[in-house]
Design a protein around this motif. Structure first.
Motif, PDB file in Angstrom:
ATOM      1  N   THR A  71     -11.659 -20.723 -30.052  1.00 14.70           N
ATOM      2  CA  THR A  71     -11.550 -20.347 -28.641  1.00 14.70           C
ATOM      3  C   THR A  71     -11.735 -21.575 -27.752  1.00 14.70           C
ATOM      4  OG1 THR A  71     -12.419 -18.152 -29.127  1.00 14.70           O
ATOM      5  CG2 THR A  71     -12.460 -18.841 -26.833  1.00 14.70           C
ATOM      6  N   ARG A  98      -8.702 -23.835 -27.897  1.00 17.70           N
ATOM      7  CA  ARG A  98      -7.608 -23.284 -27.093  1.00 17.70           C
ATOM      8  C   ARG A  98      -7.859 -23.458 -25.597  1.00 17.70           C
ATOM      9  NH1 ARG A  98      -3.943 -19.299 -29.595  1.00 17.70           N
ATOM     10  NH2 ARG A  98      -3.285 -20.428 -31.443  1.00 17.70           N
ATOM     11  N   ALA A 141      -5.448 -25.581 -23.195  1.00 11.92           N
ATOM     12  CA  ALA A 141      -4.808 -24.910 -22.062  1.00 11.92           C
ATOM     13  C   ALA A 141      -5.379 -25.351 -20.719  1.00 11.92           C
ATOM     14  CB  ALA A 141      -4.962 -23.393 -22.206  1.00 11.92           C
ATOM     15  N   ASN A 143      -5.612 -16.430 -19.838  1.00 14.27           N
ATOM     16  CA  ASN A 143      -4.660 -17.261 -20.560  1.00 14.27           C
ATOM     17  C   ASN A 143      -4.392 -16.567 -21.885  1.00 14.27           C
ATOM     18  OD1 ASN A 143      -4.145 -19.387 -22.756  1.00 14.27           O
ATOM     19  ND2 ASN A 143      -3.697 -20.502 -20.864  1.00 14.27           N
ATOM     20  N   GLU A 144      -3.152 -16.207 -22.124  1.00 19.25           N
ATOM     21  CA  GLU A 144      -2.806 -15.410 -23.313  1.00 19.25           C
ATOM     22  C   GLU A 144      -3.211 -16.096 -24.607  1.00 19.25           C
ATOM     23  OE1 GLU A 144      -1.705 -12.783 -26.142  1.00 19.25           O
ATOM     24  OE2 GLU A 144      -2.201 -12.442 -24.050  1.00 19.25           O
ATOM     25  N   ARG A 145      -3.023 -17.399 -24.706  1.00 18.45           N
ATOM     26  CA  ARG A 145      -3.383 -18.094 -25.952  1.00 18.45           C
ATOM     27  C   ARG A 145      -4.885 -18.033 -26.212  1.00 18.45           C
ATOM     28  NH1 ARG A 145      -0.685 -23.374 -27.796  1.00 18.45           N
ATOM     29  NH2 ARG A 145      -2.290 -22.796 -29.223  1.00 18.45           N
ATOM     30  N   ARG A 181      -5.913 -14.278 -26.909  1.00 21.87           N
ATOM     31  CA  ARG A 181      -5.536 -13.820 -28.256  1.00 21.87           C
ATOM     32  C   ARG A 181      -6.653 -14.152 -29.245  1.00 21.87           C
ATOM     33  NH1 ARG A 181      -1.384 -11.926 -30.942  1.00 21.87           N
ATOM     34  NH2 ARG A 181      -0.109 -11.997 -29.079  1.00 21.87           N
ATOM     35  N   THR A 197      -0.434 -15.479 -35.127  1.00 20.36           N
ATOM     36  CA  THR A 197       0.976 -15.852 -34.989  1.00 20.36           C
ATOM     37  C   THR A 197       1.802 -14.803 -34.257  1.00 20.36           C
ATOM     38  OG1 THR A 197       1.506 -14.957 -37.184  1.00 20.36           O
ATOM     39  CG2 THR A 197       0.908 -17.306 -37.056  1.00 20.36           C
TER      40      THR A 197
END
Length: 128
Positions: free
Chosen positions: A5, A8, A12, A39-41, A44, A96
């Motif tokens: 996390t 990411r 980002a 933030n989607e990434r 996720r 993925t």
């Protein structure tokens, strides 16, 4: 998962959750209120982590109690390794962005293993 996390969020430069995360620091020299937006990434990874937190404690308890029933080594290995493999594959599918049916199938495999171990443990405990 926590480290993933953080990686990411750094990549980002966003996906932060707390207002203090956008204070000017050496790691964030140009803070922007937009860094607090979803933030989607990053999200996720958070969803994957929450899914793991929902599943893993039950596995640890069910697995320990199941092993205490002295099952055959081969069956115990198949079940325990099978559960771990299903969770690792589920992680990969979630990371993925695979379709829901793939994630659901992998989740179901792990769940069936947990149900089997739990029922077997209960039957042994009840003397059946």
């Amino acid at each position: 998962m926590s480290w993933l996390t953080v990686v990411r969020m750094v990549q980002a430069k966003g996906g932060y959750r707390s207002p203090e995360d956008i204070q000017k620091t050496p790691m964030n020299p140009a803070p922007d209120p937009a860094q607090l937006l979803p933030n989607e990434r990053v999200d996720r990874i958070r969803r994957i982590q929450m899914n793991d937190l929902e599943s893993l404690p039950y596995f640890l308890i069910a697995g320990l109690l199941y092993v205490l029933t002295e099952p055959s080594l081969r069956l115990a290995q198949c079940l325990l390794y099978g559960y771990v493999a299903s969770r690792l594959l589920h992680f990969w599918a979630y990371l993925t962005g695979q379709i829901h049916e793939i994630r659901a199938t992998l989740w179901t495999v792990g769940s069936i293993i947990l149900v089997f171990m739990t029922v077997r443990t209960l039957l042994v405990a009840l003397g059946a």
